[in-house]
Design an enzyme around this catalytic site. Structure first.
Site, short mmCIF file in Angstrom:
data_model
loop_
_atom_site.label_atom_id
_atom_site.label_comp_id
_atom_site.label_asym_id
_atom_site.label_seq_id
_atom_site.Cartn_x
_atom_site.Cartn_y
_atom_site.Cartn_z
N CYS A 1 114.79 -28.67 10.73
CA CYS A 1 113.90 -29.83 10.62
C CYS A 1 114.15 -30.81 11.76
CB CYS A 1 114.10 -30.52 9.28
SG CYS A 1 113.46 -29.59 7.88
N ALA B 1 111.08 -26.13 8.30
CA ALA B 1 110.49 -26.20 6.97
C ALA B 1 109.20 -27.01 7.05
CB ALA B 1 111.46 -26.84 5.98
N GLN C 1 108.53 -21.50 8.58
CA GLN C 1 109.08 -21.53 7.23
C GLN C 1 108.17 -22.39 6.36
OE1 GLN C 1 112.68 -23.89 6.12
NE2 GLN C 1 113.60 -21.88 5.81
N TYR D 1 115.63 -26.76 -2.56
CA TYR D 1 114.23 -27.16 -2.60
C TYR D 1 113.53 -26.45 -3.77
CZ TYR D 1 115.57 -29.37 1.72
OH TYR D 1 116.22 -30.14 2.64
N ARG E 1 122.74 -24.67 15.16
CA ARG E 1 123.34 -25.65 16.05
C ARG E 1 123.66 -25.09 17.43
NH1 ARG E 1 125.09 -26.80 10.90
NH2 ARG E 1 124.92 -28.99 10.25
#
Length: 355
Positions: free
Chosen positions: A25, A57, A99, A181, A322
């Site tokens: 995100c 997302a 996604q 989620y 990352r």
């Protein structure tokens, strides 16, 4: 021959390698519309040699956003804004994925870039949230328990978002059933206390996800469909890797092609034991137990480590997050470190290949 740099067939497509960009995100959209930041952010990974670039997302409804600053695919303006971004990814040789997500009780929260935490008040642009049961995530506003009409609407929201994603040019669709989620909330007995056909025994807790897999497959018959799972809640009495393995097999029977195995995110009291590659064992369990292809993710930060995951038979691909942010050319660097010759170095960068 490096497994990391071997192609992987995916329902009529081929990923040029098995080192992929996980969805991350960016909290930089406006009314769900991706911006120039998203274009630069995602296209650079394709230039850097990724096999698949998975966009963040992306909410299937306005109410499904994690924050007011999340991307969406619930209207055509968002679809049209995604199209040039997708084109840029594909032009650089990577498969473009997205996604599809609904945040459930973790929706309407402040972006981490805002400096605030918790739920966004209504007078600051927040909205009511929904969940399988009226149980709040610690520190967030209480959600409303969904009735069957609301559940049916979410299924159709996923299908409509899948159609728009394909229209925008996305080639790979991932259904987000992880990280606490909405779909994860239905799967876990810690957040799903329903007494109807969507709660209780595992087949009922999995019912919503399986319905969505079927409808997304109907909406996008030719696209590879991924499902991202959290394989453990890292909390007593929660969702675990055995249930993940069972439901992955059921999802494969209904049209899912690939499984992206992460963990955690459902409850604030989780106790996650992190270490390099700490989630690889979950991926291996699902791969062997369900007989399905999987990707591993989680503190996989160098080429040799990623290659070892594949040669051990623990996963079919590696997602990283990352490390791609630290080095958007992670795949080019990994190929050099492993001594692999690839033919998709950008010509403009060839002078750096031998360094």
């Amino acid at each position: 021959m490096s497994l990391l740099f071997s192609p992987l067939p995916l329902r009529g497509l081929t990923a040029r390698n098995r080192l992929w960009v996980a969805p991350m995100c960016q909290y930089s959209a406006v009314a769900g519309v991706p911006q120039e930041w998203h274009h630069t952010h995602l296209a650079q990974f394709a230039s850097g040699g990724a096999g698949i670039v998975m966009a963040e997302a992306t909410a299937v409804s306005a109410e499904g956003r994690i924050s007011p600053d999340d991307t969406g695919l619930w209207n055509d303006a968002q679809r049209d804004a995604w199209a040039p971004i997708v084109s840029a990814i594909r032009a650089r040789g990577a498969l473009a994925g997205v996604q599809l997500a609904h945040a459930g009780r973790k929706a309407s929260t402040w972006s981490p870039l805002s400096g605030h935490r918790g739920s966004v008040p209504h007078d600051a642009g927040g909205w009511p949230t929904v969940a399988p049961s009226a149980i709040a995530f610690d520190g967030f506003a209480a959600p409303h328990a969904m009735d069957t009409a609301a559940i049916d609407a979410v299924v159709e929201d996923f299908a409509a978002a899948a159609r728009r994603a394909v229209q925008a040019g996305f080639q790979v669709l991932e259904i987000h059933a992880a990280h606490g989620y909405l779909l994860h909330q239905f799967l876990s007995p810690l957040s799903n206390l329903r007494a109807d056909e969507y709660g209780g025994p595992l087949p009922d807790r999995a019912r919503l996800l399986l319905r969505i897999v079927e409808r997304v497959r109907d909406a996008a018959p030719d696209a590879p469909i991924f499902v991202r799972f959290s394989a453990s809640d890292w909390a007593e009495g929660g969702w675990d890797v055995a249930e993940t393995t069972t439901v992955a097999a059921w999802a494969a029977e209904r049209g899912a092609d690939f499984f992206d195995i992460s963990s955690g995110g459902l409850v604030a009291h989780q106790k996650v034991l992190t270490a390099p590659g700490y989630q690889v064992g979950f991926a291996a369990h699902v791969r062997r137990g369900a007989g399905v292809p999987v990707s591993a993710v989680g503190l996989i930060t160098d080429a040799a480590q990623a290659e070892d995951v594949l040669t051990a038979g623990d996963a079919d691909a590696v997602m990283a997050g990352r490390e791609w942010l630290r080095d958007p050319h992670f795949a080019l660097r990994a190929a050099s470190e492993l001594g692999v010759e690839i033919d998709y170095w950008p010509k403009q960068y060839l002078r750096a290949r031998a360094a």
